[in-house]
Design a protein around this motif. Structure first.
Motif, PDB file in Angstrom:
ATOM      1  N   VAL A  70       8.331 -38.506 -19.474  1.00 36.09           N
ATOM      2  CA  VAL A  70       8.840 -37.133 -19.402  1.00 36.09           C
ATOM      3  C   VAL A  70       9.854 -36.914 -20.525  1.00 36.09           C
ATOM      4  CG1 VAL A  70       9.843 -35.348 -17.912  1.00 36.09           C
ATOM      5  CG2 VAL A  70       8.570 -37.234 -16.891  1.00 36.09           C
ATOM      6  N   PRO A  71       9.389 -36.763 -21.760  1.00 37.68           N
ATOM      7  CA  PRO A  71      10.319 -36.437 -22.849  1.00 37.68           C
ATOM      8  C   PRO A  71      10.924 -35.057 -22.624  1.00 37.68           C
ATOM      9  CG  PRO A  71       8.046 -36.217 -23.574  1.00 37.68           C
ATOM     10  CD  PRO A  71       7.994 -36.828 -22.213  1.00 37.68           C
ATOM     11  N   LEU A  72      11.900 -34.728 -23.411  1.00 36.94           N
ATOM     12  CA  LEU A  72      12.657 -33.499 -23.198  1.00 36.94           C
ATOM     13  C   LEU A  72      11.758 -32.271 -23.143  1.00 36.94           C
ATOM     14  CD1 LEU A  72      15.506 -32.437 -22.809  1.00 36.94           C
ATOM     15  CD2 LEU A  72      15.710 -32.213 -25.283  1.00 36.94           C
ATOM     16  N   HIS A  73      10.744 -32.200 -24.029  1.00 38.00           N
ATOM     17  CA  HIS A  73       9.900 -31.006 -24.059  1.00 38.00           C
ATOM     18  C   HIS A  73       8.876 -30.971 -22.932  1.00 38.00           C
ATOM     19  CE1 HIS A  73       7.454 -33.958 -26.283  1.00 38.00           C
ATOM     20  NE2 HIS A  73       6.416 -33.252 -25.904  1.00 38.00           N
ATOM     21  N   ARG A  74       8.867 -32.014 -22.064  1.00 37.46           N
ATOM     22  CA  ARG A  74       7.973 -32.020 -20.912  1.00 37.46           C
ATOM     23  C   ARG A  74       8.745 -31.839 -19.595  1.00 37.46           C
ATOM     24  NH1 ARG A  74       3.080 -34.512 -21.222  1.00 37.46           N
ATOM     25  NH2 ARG A  74       2.834 -33.566 -19.160  1.00 37.46           N
ATOM     26  N   GLN A  75      10.029 -31.609 -19.676  1.00 38.95           N
ATOM     27  CA  GLN A  75      10.802 -31.416 -18.459  1.00 38.95           C
ATOM     28  C   GLN A  75      10.480 -30.065 -17.831  1.00 38.95           C
ATOM     29  OE1 GLN A  75      14.952 -32.094 -19.335  1.00 38.95           O
ATOM     30  NE2 GLN A  75      14.712 -34.315 -19.322  1.00 38.95           N
ATOM     31  N   GLN A  76      10.671 -29.978 -16.523  1.00 36.18           N
ATOM     32  CA  GLN A  76      10.281 -28.782 -15.783  1.00 36.18           C
ATOM     33  C   GLN A  76      11.269 -27.625 -15.905  1.00 36.18           C
ATOM     34  OE1 GLN A  76       8.453 -29.208 -11.847  1.00 36.18           O
ATOM     35  NE2 GLN A  76       8.708 -31.425 -12.034  1.00 36.18           N
ATOM     36  N   VAL A  77      12.486 -27.930 -16.377  1.00 32.40           N
ATOM     37  CA  VAL A  77      13.535 -26.913 -16.433  1.00 32.40           C
ATOM     38  C   VAL A  77      14.027 -26.749 -17.864  1.00 32.40           C
ATOM     39  CG1 VAL A  77      15.746 -26.161 -15.479  1.00 32.40           C
ATOM     40  CG2 VAL A  77      14.206 -27.567 -14.092  1.00 32.40           C
ATOM     41  N   ALA A 340      23.596 -56.105 -22.681  1.00 30.22           N
ATOM     42  CA  ALA A 340      24.023 -56.620 -23.988  1.00 30.22           C
ATOM     43  C   ALA A 340      22.842 -56.743 -24.943  1.00 30.22           C
ATOM     44  CB  ALA A 340      24.706 -57.972 -23.812  1.00 30.22           C
ATOM     45  N   SER A 341      21.688 -57.179 -24.433  1.00 33.87           N
ATOM     46  CA  SER A 341      20.544 -57.429 -25.310  1.00 33.87           C
ATOM     47  C   SER A 341      19.792 -56.172 -25.680  1.00 33.87           C
ATOM     48  CB  SER A 341      19.578 -58.420 -24.640  1.00 33.87           C
ATOM     49  OG  SER A 341      19.092 -57.878 -23.415  1.00 33.87           O
ATOM     50  N   ASP A 342      19.910 -55.110 -24.873  1.00 29.24           N
ATOM     51  CA  ASP A 342      19.146 -53.897 -25.116  1.00 29.24           C
ATOM     52  C   ASP A 342      20.015 -52.727 -25.581  1.00 29.24           C
ATOM     53  OD1 ASP A 342      17.497 -55.523 -23.044  1.00 29.24           O
ATOM     54  OD2 ASP A 342      16.080 -54.071 -23.842  1.00 29.24           O
ATOM     55  N   GLY A 343      21.217 -53.009 -25.990  1.00 28.52           N
ATOM     56  CA  GLY A 343      22.064 -51.948 -26.525  1.00 28.52           C
ATOM     57  C   GLY A 343      22.404 -50.878 -25.514  1.00 28.52           C
ATOM     58  N   GLN A 344      22.441 -51.228 -24.239  1.00 27.36           N
ATOM     59  CA  GLN A 344      22.809 -50.307 -23.172  1.00 27.36           C
ATOM     60  C   GLN A 344      21.857 -49.116 -23.080  1.00 27.36           C
ATOM     61  OE1 GLN A 344      26.982 -49.405 -23.451  1.00 27.36           O
ATOM     62  NE2 GLN A 344      27.574 -51.468 -22.921  1.00 27.36           N
ATOM     63  N   THR A 345      20.589 -49.344 -23.428  1.00 25.34           N
ATOM     64  CA  THR A 345      19.553 -48.337 -23.263  1.00 25.34           C
ATOM     65  C   THR A 345      18.356 -48.984 -22.578  1.00 25.34           C
ATOM     66  OG1 THR A 345      20.213 -47.096 -25.233  1.00 25.34           O
ATOM     67  CG2 THR A 345      17.983 -46.744 -24.423  1.00 25.34           C
ATOM     68  N   LEU A 346      17.909 -48.378 -21.483  1.00 18.01           N
ATOM     69  CA  LEU A 346      16.774 -48.888 -20.748  1.00 18.01           C
ATOM     70  C   LEU A 346      15.805 -47.755 -20.460  1.00 18.01           C
ATOM     71  CD1 LEU A 346      18.493 -51.107 -17.997  1.00 18.01           C
ATOM     72  CD2 LEU A 346      17.497 -51.888 -20.144  1.00 18.01           C
ATOM     73  N   THR A 347      14.527 -48.068 -20.333  1.00 14.60           N
ATOM     74  CA  THR A 347      13.580 -47.087 -19.827  1.00 14.60           C
ATOM     75  C   THR A 347      13.742 -47.016 -18.317  1.00 14.60           C
ATOM     76  OG1 THR A 347      11.797 -48.670 -19.460  1.00 14.60           O
ATOM     77  CG2 THR A 347      11.965 -47.682 -21.664  1.00 14.60           C
ATOM     78  N   LEU A 348      13.157 -45.991 -17.724  1.00 12.43           N
ATOM     79  CA  LEU A 348      13.255 -45.840 -16.280  1.00 12.43           C
ATOM     80  C   LEU A 348      12.613 -47.030 -15.571  1.00 12.43           C
ATOM     81  CD1 LEU A 348      14.349 -43.822 -14.236  1.00 12.43           C
ATOM     82  CD2 LEU A 348      12.109 -42.712 -14.216  1.00 12.43           C
ATOM     83  N   ALA A 349      11.493 -47.517 -16.109  1.00 12.51           N
ATOM     84  CA  ALA A 349      10.829 -48.681 -15.512  1.00 12.51           C
ATOM     85  C   ALA A 349      11.693 -49.929 -15.642  1.00 12.51           C
ATOM     86  CB  ALA A 349       9.477 -48.900 -16.166  1.00 12.51           C
ATOM     87  N   GLU A 350      12.367 -50.094 -16.782  1.00 11.95           N
ATOM     88  CA  GLU A 350      13.235 -51.255 -16.970  1.00 11.95           C
ATOM     89  C   GLU A 350      14.442 -51.203 -16.041  1.00 11.95           C
ATOM     90  OE1 GLU A 350      12.344 -52.178 -21.717  1.00 11.95           O
ATOM     91  OE2 GLU A 350      13.931 -50.772 -21.129  1.00 11.95           O
TER      92      GLU A 350
END
Length: 450
Positions: A70-77, A340-350
């Motif tokens: 769900v990238p930004l341009h696919r959000q419902q609002v 620490a290993s992922d730069g404080q960014t995760l996907t929703l699944a991660e």
């Protein structure tokens, strides 16, 4: 993220209530309490139960969570307006190359026959403004043509960087700036300019905006992806509700107006303040553009023979800064090394894989939340007992699908833009984030009588 190093805690004495102590000693039995066996253990434990107030957080981070599905341009609002430093406009592309049909032939689109051209939007119920709900009431809308259609592939969650990537708004404001308070605003457009769009037969891009005279507030409208009809007026159920161009004709009733839907739409979120980098300035839990705070406490100050009786995580909201729709807050364990290993960014699944739910609370309205307490006893017991090889921290997240116990609404956290802003370590003691741990000493509990 580094975790679990030196402890800067404060030890405070805590006494048991007499009734609570009696219940603990009696255990679960139907027999009346008596003195049989009382000489085998110490029945005076009020000096071995103490409270550890660990209000110095040893590490802190703001975890960005992205959902590639769900990238930004696919959000419902679609979000429009400004609030607490957040600013967003709406981008739309309309394709005028193939609009004519037997029902609406090209001959109908003439200067003499076009009665009006409007831009139609649909507000979500939550944003229908009133003095009671606190939502913005007076909004001054405008529409500007872009120099080129916007490219939706450039938009990602948290892509806002103070400008619209790849496009520049044109100088011509093709609509009068008007204030419309309705839940389904229809903004009148310049008919002659609009007729030129149809005659040009091209795909054109536009930006929908509010001017500075509008009431402050971030307002949500339905997009091309909208499916949650429970969040809009019930009379709109099942309809296609993105921003539409509405053309009324002189030779037809209003019910036979022509409606053109966009081929693409998105929120810009061109200004979104970063989560505080320093915990002294506070921390934020944000939905829509997901940002979840991570707090890491150090348990090295606990004695090695500590038995954890209770642990409570306490945080306090700054109600002057919070805004948005009701949301759940979940406290989960997370492996600090993942951050620490992922730069404080995760996907929703991660995020779902990396975290283990502890507890949470539901239906929290940001403006009504002041102080929250979460029972994290089981997690602290696991940490102190050395169950994990890797350091653990606490993440405060919204009610994601992975946390089914607290996922009680029909919409996911990418739907509403909500911010809970919490006091940091520079606040007064009663408002600082803290972990209160009540424990007893193993030797005192298990040593028996002399």
């Amino acid at each position: 993220m580094q975790a679990n190093r030196s402890m800067t805690g404060t030890l405070l004495a805590a006494a048991l209530l007499a009734t609570g102590l009696g219940a603990w000693l009696a255990g679960c039995t139907s027999d009346l309490p008596n003195r049989v066996g009382s000489g085998l253990v110490d029945d005076e434990l009020d000096q071995s139960l103490i409270q550890l107030l660990a209000d110095d957080v040893t590490a802190y981070g703001a975890l960005t969570v992205d959902d590639p599905a769900v990238p930004l341009h696919r959000q419902q609002v679609l979000y429009l307006g400004r609030q607490q430093g957040v600013r967003s406009r709406i981008l739309v592309n309309y394709d005028f190359s193939d609009v004519y049909s037997d029902s609406f032939p090209a001959s109908a689109f003439t200067a003499a026959n076009i009665k009006s051209v409007k831009l139609g939007l649909v507000k979500l119920l939550h944003y229908e403004g009133s003095e009671i709900t606190g939502q913005p009431v007076e909004l001054f809308y405008g529409l500007r043509q872009l120099s080129a259609p916007f490219d939706s592939t450039l938009f990602r969650v948290a892509a806002g960087a103070g400008a619209i990537p790849g496009v520049v708004a044109g100088e011509l404001n093709v609509s009068p700036t008007v204030s419309i308070t309705f839940a389904k605003p229809e903004i009148p457009l310049d008919e002659e300019v609009a007729l030129g769009w149809f005659q040009g037969a091209q795909t054109l891009g536009f930006v929908i905006e509010l001017n500075d005279n509008s009431d402050e507030g971030l307002v949500g409208f339905s997009s091309s992806e909208f499916l949650r009809y429970s969040e809009v007026d019930s009379t709109l159920a099942g309809l296609f509700l993105p921003p539409k161009l509405i053309v009324e004709f002189e030779d037809r009733p209003e019910s036979e107006s022509f409606r053109l839907s966009p081929v693409a739409d998105t929120s810009t979120f061109e200004d979104v303040p970063d989560a505080p980098a320093d915990l002294s300035a506070g921390f934020v839990l944000r939905t829509c553009l997901r940002s979840y705070p991570v707090l890491d406490f150090d348990f090295s100050g606990l004695p090695s023979d500590a038995l954890i009786n209770r642990a409570v995580l306490r945080v306090a909201c700054d109600t002057t800064l919070t805004f948005g729709h009701a949301e759940s807050i979940v406290v989960a364990e997370i492996d600090s090394t993942v951050l620490a290993s992922d730069g404080q960014t995760l996907t929703l699944a991660e995020l779902a894989t990396a975290t283990s739910i502890i507890t949470g609370q539901t239906s929290l309205y940001p403006s009504d939340v002041f102080q929250l307490a979460f029972d994290v006893t089981s997690a602290v017991q696991r940490i102190v007992n050395g169950v994990y090889d890797d350091p653990r921290a606490f993440v405060l997240a919204a009610g994601e699908d992975a946390y089914s116990t607290y996922d009680l609404t029909s919409v996911d956290p990418d739907f509403y833009f909500t911010e809970f802003r919490f006091h940091g370590t520079s606040a007064v003691d009663s408002l600082r984030p803290r972990l209160e741990i009540t424990y007893s000493r193993r030797d005192e509990r298990l040593g028996g009588a002399e």
